[in-house]
Design a protein around this motif. Structure first.
Motif, PDB file in Angstrom:
ATOM      1  N   MET A   1       0.947  -1.072  -0.022  1.00 47.29           N
ATOM      2  CA  MET A   1      -0.185  -0.027  -0.094  1.00 47.29           C
ATOM      3  C   MET A   1       1.013   1.247  -0.068  1.00 47.29           C
ATOM      4  SD  MET A   1      -3.379  -0.429  -0.210  1.00 47.29           S
ATOM      5  CE  MET A   1      -3.919   0.993   0.638  1.00 47.29           C
ATOM      6  N   PRO A   2       2.147   1.360   0.697  1.00 42.97           N
ATOM      7  CA  PRO A   2       2.642   2.670   0.690  1.00 42.97           C
ATOM      8  C   PRO A   2       3.144   3.055  -0.765  1.00 42.97           C
ATOM      9  CG  PRO A   2       3.251   1.326   2.477  1.00 42.97           C
ATOM     10  CD  PRO A   2       2.535   0.313   1.771  1.00 42.97           C
ATOM     11  N   ALA A   3       3.662   2.104  -1.496  1.00 41.32           N
ATOM     12  CA  ALA A   3       4.088   2.218  -2.747  1.00 41.32           C
ATOM     13  C   ALA A   3       2.901   2.529  -3.714  1.00 41.32           C
ATOM     14  CB  ALA A   3       4.822   1.171  -3.210  1.00 41.32           C
ATOM     15  N   LEU A   4       1.953   1.950  -3.569  1.00 35.17           N
ATOM     16  CA  LEU A   4       0.857   2.405  -4.353  1.00 35.17           C
ATOM     17  C   LEU A   4       0.221   3.766  -4.101  1.00 35.17           C
ATOM     18  CD1 LEU A   4      -1.512   1.559  -6.373  1.00 35.17           C
ATOM     19  CD2 LEU A   4      -2.682   0.540  -4.609  1.00 35.17           C
ATOM     20  N   ARG A   5       0.393   4.193  -2.867  1.00 36.66           N
ATOM     21  CA  ARG A   5      -0.164   5.540  -2.428  1.00 36.66           C
ATOM     22  C   ARG A   5       0.694   6.385  -2.996  1.00 36.66           C
ATOM     23  NH1 ARG A   5      -1.669   3.065   3.017  1.00 36.66           N
ATOM     24  NH2 ARG A   5      -4.145   3.253   2.949  1.00 36.66           N
ATOM     25  N   LEU A   6       2.151   6.401  -2.971  1.00 35.70           N
ATOM     26  CA  LEU A   6       2.985   7.117  -3.512  1.00 35.70           C
ATOM     27  C   LEU A   6       2.953   7.334  -4.951  1.00 35.70           C
ATOM     28  CD1 LEU A   6       5.828   8.679  -3.337  1.00 35.70           C
ATOM     29  CD2 LEU A   6       6.968   6.659  -3.486  1.00 35.70           C
ATOM     30  N   HIS A   7       2.342   6.167  -5.754  1.00 34.10           N
ATOM     31  CA  HIS A   7       2.173   6.153  -7.068  1.00 34.10           C
ATOM     32  C   HIS A   7       1.011   7.027  -7.392  1.00 34.10           C
ATOM     33  CE1 HIS A   7       1.283   5.003 -11.320  1.00 34.10           C
ATOM     34  NE2 HIS A   7       0.246   4.491 -10.833  1.00 34.10           N
ATOM     35  N   GLN A   8      -0.084   6.900  -6.544  1.00 36.66           N
ATOM     36  CA  GLN A   8      -1.172   7.574  -6.629  1.00 36.66           C
ATOM     37  C   GLN A   8      -0.959   9.167  -6.545  1.00 36.66           C
ATOM     38  OE1 GLN A   8      -4.154   6.427  -3.683  1.00 36.66           O
ATOM     39  NE2 GLN A   8      -4.911   8.555  -3.787  1.00 36.66           N
ATOM     40  N   ALA A   9       0.040   9.487  -5.571  1.00 38.99           N
ATOM     41  CA  ALA A   9       0.302  10.906  -5.292  1.00 38.99           C
ATOM     42  C   ALA A   9       1.001  11.804  -6.643  1.00 38.99           C
ATOM     43  CB  ALA A   9       0.900  10.906  -3.910  1.00 38.99           C
ATOM     44  N   LEU A  10       1.794  10.643  -7.349  1.00 36.95           N
ATOM     45  CA  LEU A  10       2.665  11.526  -8.446  1.00 36.95           C
ATOM     46  C   LEU A  10       1.884  12.011  -9.300  1.00 36.95           C
ATOM     47  CD1 LEU A  10       5.198   8.330  -8.870  1.00 36.95           C
ATOM     48  CD2 LEU A  10       5.593  10.579  -7.504  1.00 36.95           C
TER      49      LEU A  10
END
Length: 228
Positions: free
Chosen positions: A216-225
């Motif tokens: 989830m942390p990496a997916l949320r980071l991708h979402q924020a890019l």
């Protein structure tokens, strides 16, 4: 573990990946043998051993997953018996949050399952899972299970996807190996599909997680890019 930036599609298994495999394990290993023993006046252990031998003989085939096949083969109403224990149907940990984040990220989410349409309808009615993904494909629509190397080619005729930009998440190593041989860009194993059983060992070549909170942390980071 997952390079989200290269993806546009996420294929998701259902049982053991999004939903707790305990329901299916309990049904096939406990509830069905019990009811089969009652119907045919067998000792419960005898019924269990007989059924497991019959079921294992079909492993990897579409019959393994087909409730119509087992209803006819055993002369029992599999769907009715599944409904008797449907209170055991439920999500695995962190799944609703993961699916919501996946949707916000702009990635397409597609359930690709070997589940027969009848128990699939039962599970959707209990969970509302269909409201959280973009599409659902049952292997029974294609006439072959995900383990079949031709499944992925035929799936492309049902729903267009770019292999190298697709992630497949599943608890079945044979399915993941089949997907990888078919050219699916990334594969991820679920190592704890059943909440009542110990986790599976790590696959030597395919990365695995116990629960979705690990990615989830990496997916949320991708979402924020920002969008490219």
């Amino acid at each position: 573990m997952v390079n989200w930036s290269t993806l546009d599609t996420v294929f998701l298994d259902m049982d053991g990946t999004l939903l707790d495999l305990h329901f299916d394990s309990h049904f096939w290993l406990e509830h069905l043998p019990k009811r089969y023993a009652e119907q045919y006046n067998l000792h419960p252990q005898q019924a269990k051993e007989t059924l497991i031998a019959m079921i294992m003989a079909e492993r990897g085939s579409l019959n393994w997953y087909c409730t119509d096949y087992w209803s006819e083969r055993l002369s029992v109403d599999i769907n009715q018996l599944k409904a008797e224990v449907s209170d055991r149907i439920g999500y695995r940990p962190h799944v609703p949050d993961f699916l919501a984040t996946l949707r916000r990220s702009g990635l397409r989410s597609v359930i690709v399952t070997n589940c027969h349409p009848d128990p699939l309808a039962l599970k959707l009615s209990r969970t509302g899972l269909d409201k959280h993904v973009d599409a659902i494909i049952s292997s029974h629509e294609l006439g072959k299970p995900k383990e079949d190397p031709d499944f992925w080619r035929d799936l492309g005729r049902k729903i267009a996807y770019r292999q190298q930009h697709t992630l497949m998440v599943d608890d079945s190593f044979p399915v993941l190996e089949s997907a990888r041989r078919a050219g699916i860009g990334q594969c991820l194993a679920i190592l704890e599909p059943d909440s009542k059983q110990a986790p599976n060992p790590q696959h030597p070549d395919i990365p695995g997680i116990r629960h979705f909170d690990e990615v989830m942390p990496a997916l949320r980071l991708h979402q924020a890019l920002p969008s490219k």
